[in-house]
Design a protein around this motif. Structure first.
Motif, mmCIF file in Angstrom:
data_model
loop_
_atom_site.group_PDB
_atom_site.id
_atom_site.type_symbol
_atom_site.label_atom_id
_atom_site.label_comp_id
_atom_site.label_asym_id
_atom_site.label_seq_id
_atom_site.Cartn_x
_atom_site.Cartn_y
_atom_site.Cartn_z
ATOM 1 N N ARG A 1 0.829 -1.214 0.000
ATOM 2 C CA ARG A 1 0.000 0.000 0.000
ATOM 3 C C ARG A 1 0.861 1.261 0.000
ATOM 4 N NH1 ARG A 1 -3.668 1.308 5.109
ATOM 5 N NH2 ARG A 1 -4.677 3.248 4.446
ATOM 6 N N ARG B 1 2.108 1.678 -3.466
ATOM 7 C CA ARG B 1 1.061 2.145 -4.385
ATOM 8 C C ARG B 1 0.811 3.640 -4.199
ATOM 9 N NH1 ARG B 1 -5.246 0.758 -3.675
ATOM 10 N NH2 ARG B 1 -4.935 2.334 -2.064
ATOM 11 N N GLU B 2 0.785 4.086 -2.944
ATOM 12 C CA GLU B 2 0.526 5.503 -2.675
ATOM 13 C C GLU B 2 1.664 6.375 -3.196
ATOM 14 O OE1 GLU B 2 -2.494 6.493 -1.432
ATOM 15 O OE2 GLU B 2 -2.930 4.353 -1.600
ATOM 16 N N LEU C 1 -5.536 -4.174 -3.339
ATOM 17 C CA LEU C 1 -5.048 -2.836 -3.698
ATOM 18 C C LEU C 1 -5.064 -2.586 -5.197
ATOM 19 C CD1 LEU C 1 -2.071 -2.961 -1.196
ATOM 20 C CD2 LEU C 1 -4.091 -1.512 -0.957
ATOM 21 N N GLU D 1 2.116 7.657 4.439
ATOM 22 C CA GLU D 1 1.277 7.284 3.291
ATOM 23 C C GLU D 1 0.030 6.525 3.739
ATOM 24 O OE1 GLU D 1 1.905 8.333 0.386
ATOM 25 O OE2 GLU D 1 4.046 8.820 0.393
ATOM 26 N N VAL E 1 -4.692 7.735 8.214
ATOM 27 C CA VAL E 1 -6.095 8.089 8.041
ATOM 28 C C VAL E 1 -6.486 8.896 9.278
ATOM 29 C CG1 VAL E 1 -8.440 7.140 7.921
ATOM 30 C CG2 VAL E 1 -6.580 6.028 6.678
ATOM 31 N N THR F 1 -8.359 10.247 12.459
ATOM 32 C CA THR F 1 -9.117 9.511 13.472
ATOM 33 C C THR F 1 -9.847 10.444 14.412
ATOM 34 O OG1 THR F 1 -7.193 9.495 14.905
ATOM 35 C CG2 THR F 1 -7.539 7.558 13.534
ATOM 36 N N GLN G 1 -4.045 7.506 12.133
ATOM 37 C CA GLN G 1 -3.795 6.092 12.407
ATOM 38 C C GLN G 1 -3.242 5.460 11.131
ATOM 39 O OE1 GLN G 1 -7.157 3.042 13.018
ATOM 40 N NE2 GLN G 1 -6.587 3.603 15.096
ATOM 41 N N THR H 1 -2.238 2.201 10.913
ATOM 42 C CA THR H 1 -2.380 0.747 10.903
ATOM 43 C C THR H 1 -3.537 0.327 10.000
ATOM 44 O OG1 THR H 1 -3.828 0.916 12.815
ATOM 45 C CG2 THR H 1 -1.494 0.562 13.241
ATOM 46 N N LEU H 2 -3.528 -0.936 9.589
ATOM 47 C CA LEU H 2 -4.634 -1.425 8.766
ATOM 48 C C LEU H 2 -5.847 -1.694 9.652
ATOM 49 C CD1 LEU H 2 -5.470 -2.263 5.909
ATOM 50 C CD2 LEU H 2 -4.630 -4.553 6.408
#
Lengths: 361, 361
Positions: free
Chosen positions: B81, B84-85, B111, B226, B229, B231, B239, B241-242
């Motif tokens: 990921r 990709r980012e 992804l 990258e 997200v 929170t 955050q 983490t997945l």
């Protein structure tokens, strides 16, 4: 290592809780097992089937399919992934209320789907008309929340489900937190009440299991096939989970908690938690705060930032909504005594933080 | 609940093991904590920083950034990921040897990146020339494996790293299983030996921590950004983490195992496991099987399906490679006595399964 086990004495912000003793014991027994490798670890794999059956019983789904996930985030990601795989468009969209959990933003980022955020109404529930205006033929998924993270609200689940199916989208209910309390209310939320396709329902929240135990349920087992990846080296030939190695502790713990508490123990806990939330709401109102009435055991109130910060400094673990209200989650570890102590400190902090600037008279 | 804790007496297929006693104890102490919510659970969050420092020490990375993941699958997904980012193309590709773990297939599916599979050479290591022919300007990531799942092989890590950087791709090393044994070999594999950008290294495999404890390390902390997200509701504002809620048990357990075993305990364990693997390889050869020599503590041998099935029926947990060899992972719980008993049963099964069809003379 400074081994200082967690104390929940002042934790009012978490949607997790101290596990039930039976859940804790089961987690310890199965610490070294991996339900992600059923050929090697058949006992825990069989227990996972039972745990999924338990989730189905709670959520009104006979003969359920699903698995015990690392948590609600994984389950929500997987629901979006199923919908993306099912969609027949290159750029599917997902419609959710602005009260949806941030894990859906993570999912949209990860899976490159468009997230269409629908406003909520005056009572913090998804606005149906706005949702209707947002869906189109590229909508792969509509999301309803059964127990929102910020206000504990339940969206109009049957209506959202009908709307989703009108445009051939799947319908996902995020009951990560609400799933273990809603069975004791008269609010429609589950597979029996609405055309729900997939659901997140987490044992490690109100289910009183040990972390990590989230839950993904799907109505039709072919939905899970969308996630299957071939697995060489393992005995099983496909794996539908997002993670590979998984925690047997979470699985065993989820089942043990269910066996100890369903339904009477959970019902009694819901009653206690809901009564605590309503009591707290009343006390906060008496102190002059604007309070958002608790539908489920979660209270938000318009407490100023200064007071909030002072409470944090006193060791209280509280958190804030996106609208800067203070929120208190009445989890099983949150007792009336704890809330009374909290209110006392709140009153003290308020006196200090709202005291007039010293004058020289 | 039929609580029948896992026995490892006949488990030869797993890359997980019985946790070290200190790791088990720490897991139990921190069962009810969530490092995914550091504002509420600060103790475990601080321990996670220490656990990441420990991984950095093992992998030759000063001042490391990363986190304790649910397992190697999550860490591998996150590495893809990140790449990709970072990529500036709409359809980035990822180059990996055919010995790469199936979690990368899961990542590619999730992804939507193109996975370019490169053959391995006669010794089951990535073919460098084939890798060179596969990369192009749309390559976002090159993957090298340090301890393959099927044969325990280590790809030419420095060369693959150089190749990756020649085309401005990131370089990821999957040392999920190998990371805790390779420090005691002279094989180049880590951040000091090669221009590694990201690495998977799992405490819950050879690190003897409790599940779930995978590890993701990144050389440059901006790589982790990258994944960030926003929170709301949590004290921290982003955050990476997945998953969301995470297991404090895994984190505390990873650190406790490190403190108990690094470096001498792990070194001694590596010596024992490697000696067992070499002994097993020799015995299997003596029985007439084709054996793939163990580079690390993992033995594969060309045991016929009938014999394999008979061993499974005897309760032995063994698994097969994609080429239908039997594989035995010499984890810490695998003792010489256990292998001797296994060989005895193998010999017995062989006698039965290779017996001539009864004739009527």
């Amino acid at each position: 290592m400074p081994a200082e086990p967690q104390s929940f004495d002042r934790v009012l912000s978490s949607m997790c809780t101290d596990p039930h003793p039976a859940a804790r014991e089961a987690a310890v027994d199965f610490l070294a097992t991996n339900p992600g490798d059923p050929g090697t670890y058949p006992t825990i794999s069989a227990l996972e089937d039972d745990a999924v059956d338990a989730l189905g019983e709670i959520a009104g789904l006979a003969d359920p399919t699903g698995y015990i996930a690392s948590g609600g985030t994984e389950a929500n990601i997987q629901a979006v992934r199923i919908a993306r795989e099912r969609a027949e468009t290159a750029r599917p969209n997902v419609v959710m209320p602005d009260s949806g959990h941030f894990s859906f933003r993570k999912a949209a980022d990860l899976l490159e789907v468009d997230l269409r955020i629908v406003p909520t109404d005056d009572d913090y529930r998804a606005d149906l008309e706005a949702a209707r205006a947002s869906v189109d033929e590229e909508t792969a998924l509509v999301i309803g929340v059964a127990g929102t993270t910020e206000y504990g609200r339940v969206d109009p689940i049957p209506e959202l489900g009908t709307l989703a199916h009108e445009v051939d989208a799947l319908f996902h209910v995020d009951a990560a937190w609400g799933g273990y309390v809603l069975p004791f209310t008269d609010i429609p939320w589950n597979f029996e009440h609405a055309p729900v396709d997939t659901m997140t329902i987490d044992p490690h929240k109100m289910g009183q299991a040990a972390i990590p135990a989230g839950g993904l349920l799907v109505r039709d087992e072919t939905l899970l096939d969308e996630l299957a990846v071939d697995t060489p080296y393992l005995e099983t030939t496909a794996q539908a989970t997002l993670t590979g190695t998984r925690s047997g502790a979470g699985v065993a713990s989820a089942l043990a908690a269910f066996e100890a508490l369903w339904p009477d123990g959970y019902a009694a806990q819901y009653e206690r938690s809901q009564a605590n939330a309503e009591w707290l709401a009343g006390e906060l109102r008496n102190l002059g705060y604007d309070v958002i009435e608790p539908t489920l055991p979660l209270v938000a109130a318009d407490v100023p930032a200064q007071t909030f910060d002072a409470l944090r400094a006193e060791g209280w673990r509280v958190s804030r909504t996106g609208n800067d209200e203070m929120r208190v989650v009445c989890m099983p570890h949150v007792t009336r005594e704890m809330l009374a102590a909290f209110l006392e400190d709140l009153d003290g902090c308020r006196a200090v933080t709202t005291a007039p600037v010293a004058s020289d008279d």
